[in-house]
Design a protein around this motif. Structure first.
Motif, PDB file in Angstrom:
ATOM      1  N   PRO A 271       0.790  -1.238   0.000  1.00  0.00           N
ATOM      2  CA  PRO A 271       0.000   0.000   0.000  1.00  0.00           C
ATOM      3  C   PRO A 271       0.821   1.286   0.000  1.00  0.00           C
ATOM      4  O   PRO A 271       0.242   2.369  -0.052  1.00  0.00           O
ATOM      5  N   GLY A 272       2.138   1.201   0.081  1.00  0.00           N
ATOM      6  CA  GLY A 272       2.958   2.401  -0.012  1.00  0.00           C
ATOM      7  C   GLY A 272       3.104   3.177   1.277  1.00  0.00           C
ATOM      8  O   GLY A 272       3.541   4.329   1.247  1.00  0.00           O
ATOM      9  N   SER A 273       2.779   2.579   2.429  1.00  0.00           N
ATOM     10  CA  SER A 273       2.737   3.321   3.692  1.00  0.00           C
ATOM     11  C   SER A 273       3.958   3.117   4.565  1.00  0.00           C
ATOM     12  O   SER A 273       3.999   3.616   5.695  1.00  0.00           O
ATOM     13  N   ALA A 274       4.988   2.408   4.090  1.00  0.00           N
ATOM     14  CA  ALA A 274       6.198   2.184   4.879  1.00  0.00           C
ATOM     15  C   ALA A 274       7.184   3.331   4.671  1.00  0.00           C
ATOM     16  O   ALA A 274       7.007   4.198   3.813  1.00  0.00           O
ATOM     17  N   ILE A 275       8.254   3.290   5.458  1.00  0.00           N
ATOM     18  CA  ILE A 275       9.293   4.319   5.328  1.00  0.00           C
ATOM     19  C   ILE A 275      10.062   4.130   4.021  1.00  0.00           C
ATOM     20  O   ILE A 275      10.095   3.036   3.443  1.00  0.00           O
ATOM     21  N   GLU A 276      10.706   5.182   3.592  1.00  0.00           N
ATOM     22  CA  GLU A 276      11.376   5.164   2.294  1.00  0.00           C
ATOM     23  C   GLU A 276      12.424   4.055   2.158  1.00  0.00           C
ATOM     24  O   GLU A 276      12.452   3.363   1.123  1.00  0.00           O
ATOM     25  N   PRO A 277      13.307   3.828   3.151  1.00  0.00           N
ATOM     26  CA  PRO A 277      14.313   2.773   2.963  1.00  0.00           C
ATOM     27  C   PRO A 277      13.718   1.380   2.750  1.00  0.00           C
ATOM     28  O   PRO A 277      14.361   0.521   2.147  1.00  0.00           O
ATOM     29  N   SER A 278      12.492   1.162   3.222  1.00  0.00           N
ATOM     30  CA  SER A 278      11.865  -0.147   3.036  1.00  0.00           C
ATOM     31  C   SER A 278      11.666  -0.473   1.561  1.00  0.00           C
ATOM     32  O   SER A 278      11.633  -1.649   1.179  1.00  0.00           O
TER      33      SER A 278
ATOM     34  N   THR B 290      -3.576  15.344   1.453  1.00  0.00           N
ATOM     35  CA  THR B 290      -3.873  14.168   2.263  1.00  0.00           C
ATOM     36  C   THR B 290      -2.598  13.406   2.599  1.00  0.00           C
ATOM     37  O   THR B 290      -1.600  13.471   1.881  1.00  0.00           O
ATOM     38  N   ASP B 291      -2.664  12.641   3.690  1.00  0.00           N
ATOM     39  CA  ASP B 291      -1.482  11.904   4.125  1.00  0.00           C
ATOM     40  C   ASP B 291      -1.242  10.688   3.242  1.00  0.00           C
ATOM     41  O   ASP B 291      -1.988  10.427   2.287  1.00  0.00           O
TER      42      ASP B 291
ATOM     43  N   PRO C  23       2.613  12.101  -1.840  1.00  0.00           N
ATOM     44  CA  PRO C  23       2.651  12.510  -0.437  1.00  0.00           C
ATOM     45  C   PRO C  23       4.033  12.281   0.163  1.00  0.00           C
ATOM     46  O   PRO C  23       4.902  11.647  -0.439  1.00  0.00           O
ATOM     47  N   VAL C  24       4.220  12.769   1.372  1.00  0.00           N
ATOM     48  CA  VAL C  24       5.432  12.469   2.122  1.00  0.00           C
ATOM     49  C   VAL C  24       5.395  10.997   2.547  1.00  0.00           C
ATOM     50  O   VAL C  24       4.342  10.463   2.882  1.00  0.00           O
ATOM     51  N   TYR C  25       6.541  10.343   2.530  1.00  0.00           N
ATOM     52  CA  TYR C  25       6.623   8.955   2.988  1.00  0.00           C
ATOM     53  C   TYR C  25       6.152   8.838   4.437  1.00  0.00           C
ATOM     54  O   TYR C  25       6.528   9.628   5.302  1.00  0.00           O
ATOM     55  N   SER C  26       5.315   7.843   4.681  1.00  0.00           N
ATOM     56  CA  SER C  26       4.880   7.466   6.034  1.00  0.00           C
ATOM     57  C   SER C  26       4.399   8.667   6.848  1.00  0.00           C
ATOM     58  O   SER C  26       4.640   8.744   8.047  1.00  0.00           O
ATOM     59  N   TRP C  27       3.701   9.555   6.185  1.00  0.00           N
ATOM     60  CA  TRP C  27       3.106  10.683   6.903  1.00  0.00           C
ATOM     61  C   TRP C  27       1.692  10.292   7.308  1.00  0.00           C
ATOM     62  O   TRP C  27       0.868   9.965   6.458  1.00  0.00           O
TER      63      TRP C  27
END
Length: 866
Positions: A366-373, A550-551, A706-710
């Motif tokens: 879903p794209g909701s993890a932190i960038e390094p993941s 949106t987040d 969006p911003v990662y994991s915001w």
């Protein structure tokens, strides 16, 4: 006067003050206690990846499981519920002693494995075959290590659940399902306990976890009170999930002791350490009279976090590529086993699939993890693709060396392999060398086939390097031999034309017209019917760039079908003309970003293909690609895993697999437009008067940044430094398919598979062989029943050979009789399918042995678990 020695009375069993210790389960509750049982489900929801990388989840799995086992040593009544099989596999490989402790507790019945899937995946975007593999590998792991599988499905945290999951769960020997999202505040149903029925009629008993699946580390009263507030208390007994979660942790001493205390107080009723299986068994024991009163849900379980359908375009594209690669590798490996007698690469395919399944986890896909993941996800899915490519290439070369290719020094043989179990005729792009005057193509009989020069991938001064596109007519799951000859194709085709300015493309079936001022496709005339489903759409938006505050998850979003800025046309360029196809390039820009759409129309095509490239340089913005239609009374149909679903035409952001259809009437005649898209999952179908359009339209969320994991409600610092998603170049394919009647006329599920899983061509040499120039290994007939998997069986036979597994699904929602030709196995398989039914068969290598229907775990239907 004498002094008295102070005395100490027993400490009261109360929720505050100094607490007694050493309490245990009891039946000595006050008579006034509520007459209900609360099944307390101790668990430790652990996201192996989220705000941390998988390496941190790997360590936390060990720490969490050790804690749960320690609590069992301290509290003889404590029961622990575990899902996500990957966590068990991690502990097994890093700490065998700890794993042996788990095995003992499983045998004792105090460690209960549920879920049966490799991870808790996103439950909307993976293919149906991926959900089948989640259980195949998950349940078989449980069976091999513990001698038992899970009978309860559980996906506590995913953000919605596809309507076809009950059939998949049943096919994996699970009869019930626990989930949390969507909650009562964000869904269109109120039930806590209900029958959930798939389109094929399969049912599971579903339980929506009230309030939360995890709790704070202390007193459980808050968790219990909030759970009671959300639960339908007319149902009596309920499950309350507790234990520290997300980053693992599990039930604490304070959790457990507070349960014993409140149980003795009778505050909430009887509180018992339990498991989901124990709860569902209690519900089932109430009998048919109770079960028949439960409501039946025949729909998705939606919505939560619709922004996840489009967040991080990269992971969506990598996943689709890897899933298709693994499915193709299985097919060609099965062919190779029969032809070459080689061993089936079971271990390699399992390793590839487990990388794919892991990266379908509900905070990765879903794209909701932190960038390094996503560096890890790219690498892991790249491994899956690399494994698959090696298997495919090895199999193709073993097949190729057995094809009889007579010597003809003036030609270069080319073999084209079709991974689909139905015939395909499509344009193949081929790079070549050593031919400075270009090439033309003939089939194995020497009959010319349409071809034309195209742009080489090599940009050098070497005139010997070139590229050709030619029409390949390929048999079902098979190959065909072609030959390249020196000299370009001299064919001309007057019935395939393109206007000099690129605004009109035409073949005998379609006439495509572009607005010269905007580059928009404003007409898509089906010459056979005279219907133009885009009639009256000129001037309606095709691109919409919106500021998106949106987040990452899109919390509380209902729709992204917002009016926005249209991208500006830069130019329209005719890139290719010839007897085979035309290619027109449309370039648009907005801000610092560029959208390129290359429109391809072949000489016999009944659909318009669009190759899309986006160079996105915007932050906190989104781009919708919109396809308006001039239809009255439109109805929307979406592809979902192993099926389709009709949804309202209301602009809601919805998940889909690879296509969405809008069907209505044009001049009173049934007609529609199907839009296929290879790697996008966020769609809307909006009514006239919304999304800035005066007509109904299909929208694809092409990119969000969006911003990662915001995670809302956190506010972003205006002066902060953040990393935004989807910066840079991405590519995908779209196909516009006009049709008469409804979506079934377009056969969109087959079209989407061909669009997303290309054929493969390879140069070959001259040699003798025992295989003909054209051959098919398996064919499903091309009707409504479609083969989705053809693979080697997971269980080798007694003599070490590998049986064939064939799985198929009915795709049109109608009963159907299927006949599968399986030359690979020397068989013809005939079977009846109900609407949207999935069936799986094991085909023995010995043609004298009986074909056996098996479930999704590849165990015989109707027989006990081995």
């Amino acid at each position: 006067m004498t002094s008295r020695t102070p005395q100490s009375a027993p400490v009261a069993n109360a929720p505050s003050g100094v607490q007694p210790t050493g309490l245990a389960a009891t039946t000595a509750r006050p008579v006034a206690a509520p007459d209900r049982t609360l099944h307390m489900i101790g668990n430790a929801h652990l996201d192996p990846v989220w705000l941390w990388p998988w390496q941190e989840g790997y360590q936390e799995a060990r720490a969490t499981f050790a804690s749960a086992l320690d609590r069992m040593d301290e509290y003889p009544g404590f029961v622990f519920t575990c899902d996500q099989v990957v966590l068990l596999s991690w502990v097994e490989e890093q700490d065998p002693e700890l794993f042996e402790r788990i095995r003992r507790r499983v045998a004792e019945g105090r460690w209960v494995n549920v879920g049966g899937w490799w991870v808790e995946p996103d439950c909307n975007m993976p293919m149906g075959e991926s959900f089948a593999r989640q259980g195949l590998y998950g349940q078989r792991y449980l069976h091999s290590r513990f001698g038992r599988i899970s009978s309860v499905g559980m996906n506590a945290d995913p953000f919605g659940h596809s309507a076809t999951l009950p059939q998949i769960l049943r096919g994996q020997r699970m009869d019930s399902y626990c989930f949390l999202r969507p909650g009562p505040h964000e869904s269109d149903f109120d039930e806590s306990l209900f029958h959930w029925e798939a389109p094929d009629g399969s049912r599971v008993l579903a339980y929506r976890i009230p309030f939360e699946y995890c709790s704070p580390p202390g007193d459980v009263s808050w968790q219990t009170e909030k759970s009671l507030a959300q639960f339908d208390r007319t149902l009596g007994d309920m499950m309350v999930f507790y234990g520290v979660g997300n980053h693992g942790g599990g039930p604490t001493k304070l959790n457990i002791e507070s349960i014993y205390r409140y149980d003795q107080m009778g505050t909430f009723g009887r509180m018992t350490m339990s498991s989901p299986r124990a709860y569902f068994d209690e519900v089932l024991s109430r009998g048919d009279a109770f079960l028949d009163r439960l409501p039946v849900r025949r729909d998705d379980l939606q919505h939560h976090a619709p922004g996840c359908y489009s967040a991080h375009s990269g992971i969506k594209a990598w996943q689709r590529r890897a899933q298709y690669a693994a499915l193709s590798a299985e097919r060609w490996a099965a062919v190779d086993v029969v032809l070459s007698g080689t061993d089936y690469p079971r271990d390699d395919l399992e390793r590839a699939w487990k990388q794919i399944l892991f990266n379908q986890f509900h905070d990765i896909l879903p794209g909701s993890a932190i960038e390094p993941s996503y560096d890890d996800a790219r690498d892991q899915l790249g491994e899956a693709v690399a494994i698959s490519k090696r298997i495919i290439t090895r199999a193709h070369n073993r097949i190729a060396r057995r094809v009889d290719i007579p010597m003809d020094a003036a030609t270069q043989p080319v073999l084209v392999f079709n991974p689909h179990p139905w015939p395909v005729a499509l344009d193949v792009d081929m790079q070549y060398g050593g031919q400075p005057r270009g090439v033309r193509i003939v089939d194995h009989n020497g009959t010319p086939v349409l071809s034309q020069a195209t742009q080489s991938t090599a940009t050098t001064g070497d005139v010997n390097r070139g590229a050709v596109t030619f029409r390949a007519d390929l048999p079902s799951l098979g190959y065909a031999l072609y030959r390249m000859l020196p000299g370009a194709d001299a064919h001309s085709a007057s019935d395939l034309t393109v206007a000099e300015d690129g605004t009109v493309l035409e073949n005998p079936h379609l006439r495509v017209e572009l607005d010269p001022a905007t580059g928009d496709v404003v007409s898509l005339l089906d010459k056979a019917t005279g219907l133009d489903v885009l009639a009256g759409t000129a001037g309606q938006p095709r691109t919409a760039v919106c500021e998106d505050p949106t987040d990452t998850w899109g919390h509380r979003v209902i729709s992204y079908a917002w009016p926005g800025d249209a991208m500006s046309l830069e130019r329209i360029v005719v890139r290719e003309t010839g007897p085979l196809r035309t290619r027109v390039r449309v370039e648009r820009s907005w801000g610092r970003s560029l959208l390129v759409e290359e429109l391809l129309l072949s000489y016999d095509s009944r659909a318009l293909r669009i190759d899309v490239s986006i160079d996105w340089r915007e932050q906190a913005h989104l781009l919708k690609l919109r396809y308006p239609v001039g239809l009255a009374d439109p109805r929307a149909t979406y592809e979902i895993p192993y099926g389709v679903i009709e949804r309202p035409v209301d602009g809601a952001e919805e998940p889909a697999q690879s296509w969405v259809d809008l069907t209505g009437t044009a001049d009173g005649v049934p007609a529609g437009l199907t839009v296929l898209c290879t790697t996008k999952h966020g769609w809307d179908v909006s009514p006239a008067g919304s999304a800035g359009s005066a007509v109904a339209s299909i929208g694809v969320t092409a990119v969000r940044s969006p911003v990662y994991s915001w995670h809302d409600p956190r506010l972003l610092d205006p002066d902060g430094v953040y990393s935004f998603q989807d910066q840079g170049v991405q590519r995908f394919r779209v196909e516009l398919v006009p049709h008469a009647g409804d979506w079934r006329a377009a056969q969109p599920t087959r079209r989407a598979a061909v669009l997303g899983q290309p054929v493969r061509a390879q140069l070959e040499s001259f040699h003798d062989g025992d295989l003909p120039a054209r051959h098919s290994f398996a064919a499903d007939g091309g009707g409504s029943v479609m083969i989705t998997a053809l693979k080697g069986a997971e269980d080798p036979t007694a003599d070490g050979s590998t049986d064939l597994i064939v799985r198929a699904v009915e795709t049109a929602g109608v009963p159907a009789a299927a006949s599968f030709a399986l030359p690979l196995a020397g068989r013809v398989l005939e079977a009846e399918f109900g609407p949207f039914q999935v069936r799986t068969f094991r085909i023995p290598r010995d043609p004298e042995d009986k074909i056996v229907e098996v479930d999704l775990l590849e165990w015989a239907v109707g027989e006990p678990t081995p």
